[in-house]
Write a protein that holds these residues in place. Structure first.
Motif, short mmCIF file in Angstrom:
data_model
loop_
_atom_site.label_atom_id
_atom_site.label_comp_id
_atom_site.label_asym_id
_atom_site.label_seq_id
_atom_site.Cartn_x
_atom_site.Cartn_y
_atom_site.Cartn_z
N PRO A 19 -10.85 3.95 -5.71
CA PRO A 19 -10.85 4.94 -5.00
C PRO A 19 -10.22 5.74 -4.27
O PRO A 19 -8.55 4.50 -4.65
N LEU A 21 -7.41 6.83 -5.95
CA LEU A 21 -6.40 6.43 -7.55
C LEU A 21 -6.63 8.13 -8.22
O LEU A 21 -5.47 8.26 -9.09
N ARG A 27 0.04 10.17 -4.09
CA ARG A 27 -0.73 9.70 -2.11
C ARG A 27 0.55 8.79 -2.33
O ARG A 27 0.88 7.64 -3.42
N TYR A 32 3.48 3.83 -4.40
CA TYR A 32 2.41 4.12 -5.93
C TYR A 32 3.13 4.88 -6.67
O TYR A 32 2.92 5.26 -7.35
N ASN A 83 -8.60 -1.89 -11.28
CA ASN A 83 -7.93 -1.65 -9.60
C ASN A 83 -8.64 -0.77 -9.26
O ASN A 83 -9.29 0.67 -9.27
N ALA A 85 -8.88 -0.64 -6.59
CA ALA A 85 -8.20 0.15 -5.40
C ALA A 85 -8.44 -1.15 -3.90
O ALA A 85 -8.61 -2.61 -3.77
N ALA A 86 -9.36 -0.03 -2.40
CA ALA A 86 -10.13 -1.03 -1.56
C ALA A 86 -10.97 -1.21 -1.62
O ALA A 86 -11.03 -3.01 -0.51
N HIS A 89 -10.69 -5.34 -1.73
CA HIS A 89 -10.51 -6.42 -0.36
C HIS A 89 -12.28 -6.56 0.13
O HIS A 89 -12.21 -7.17 1.27
N HIS A 109 -2.38 -4.42 -9.15
CA HIS A 109 -2.87 -2.98 -8.13
C HIS A 109 -1.34 -3.09 -8.42
O HIS A 109 -0.57 -3.63 -8.78
N ILE A 110 -0.63 -1.86 -8.64
CA ILE A 110 0.32 -1.35 -8.56
C ILE A 110 1.78 -1.58 -7.08
O ILE A 110 2.14 -1.97 -7.72
N SER A 111 0.81 -1.88 -6.14
CA SER A 111 1.36 -3.07 -5.20
C SER A 111 1.04 -3.71 -5.42
O SER A 111 0.73 -4.37 -5.86
N PRO A 113 -0.03 -6.18 -2.79
CA PRO A 113 -0.82 -6.86 -1.98
C PRO A 113 -0.55 -7.25 -0.36
O PRO A 113 -1.14 -7.82 0.80
N ARG A 116 1.33 -6.54 1.96
CA ARG A 116 0.91 -5.87 2.80
C ARG A 116 0.32 -6.23 3.92
O ARG A 116 0.75 -7.07 4.37
N ARG A 120 -5.53 -6.65 3.09
CA ARG A 120 -5.10 -6.36 1.70
C ARG A 120 -4.97 -8.16 0.78
O ARG A 120 -5.38 -7.86 0.05
#
Ligand code: DQA
Length: 163
Positions: A19, A21, A27, A32, A83, A85-86, A89, A109-111, A113, A116, A120
């Motif tokens: 979601p 992405l 975004r 990202y 990935n 995404a949310a 988690h 994951h691009i970032s 987690p 953060r 996450r």
């Protein structure tokens, strides 16, 4: 009796993105980056092709659709790059689908987690992934292709030795 050739085309590498992405590039670019999903998919496909693998790219904002794509990978892919995404988690459904795969699974994951918010820090995907690439920006997808190809080579050479 004619012997069937052992040579067959390798199944593609699946790249599945979850979601939000689809909005990559616009975004939260400070987290990202400015690369779009289409560019990410093209980069990953190019790297896969350089190793002789096709790449099938899928994206969905819906949890059930991601489960469908993972099930599709079960019979149509040689490796999965995911990935979630949310849903990383939160999704036991995605974890259960991943548990059915016997192929290399690379979590991306691009970032990072872990650096953060607390929510996450837990990944259901990690429980079923072979390994992960995090915090490397969108270049992480290229690294994931390299990792998948390397794991496939290692598995193929182990299989060859045991035969
Ligand atoms: C993400 C990290 C997740 O925590 C977040 O919900 C995303 C993107 C990443 O690529 O860094 O949507 O998976």
């Amino acid at each position: 009796m004619s012997k069937k050739s052992n040579k067959h085309k390798a199944l593609p590498i699946y790249l599945v993105n979850g979601p939000n992405l689809n909005t990559l590039g616009t975004r939260e670019p400070e987290i990202y980056g400015s690369t779009t999903l289409a560019q990410v998919e093209a980069m990953a496909a190019e790297r896969a092709a350089s190793h002789g693998y096709a790449l099938v790219a899928r994206q969905s904002n819906k949890e059930g659709e991601l489960v469908d794509y993972i099930q599709e990978a079960r019979t149509h892919a040689s490796a999965l790059i995911l990935n979630a995404a949310a849903y990383t988690h939160t999704s036991v459904a995605i974890l259960d689908a991943l548990k059915m795969l016997a192929m290399p699974v690379i979590e991306v994951h691009i970032s990072n987690p872990q650096a953060r918010e607390d929510f996450r820090h837990h990944s259901y995907v990690a429980l079923a992934a072979t390994g992960s690439v995090t915090g490397m920006g969108t270049f992480g997808y290229v690294l994931a292709v390299e990792a998948a190809v390397n794991l496939l080579k290692t598995r193929a050479s182990k299989k060859g030795k045991s035969q």
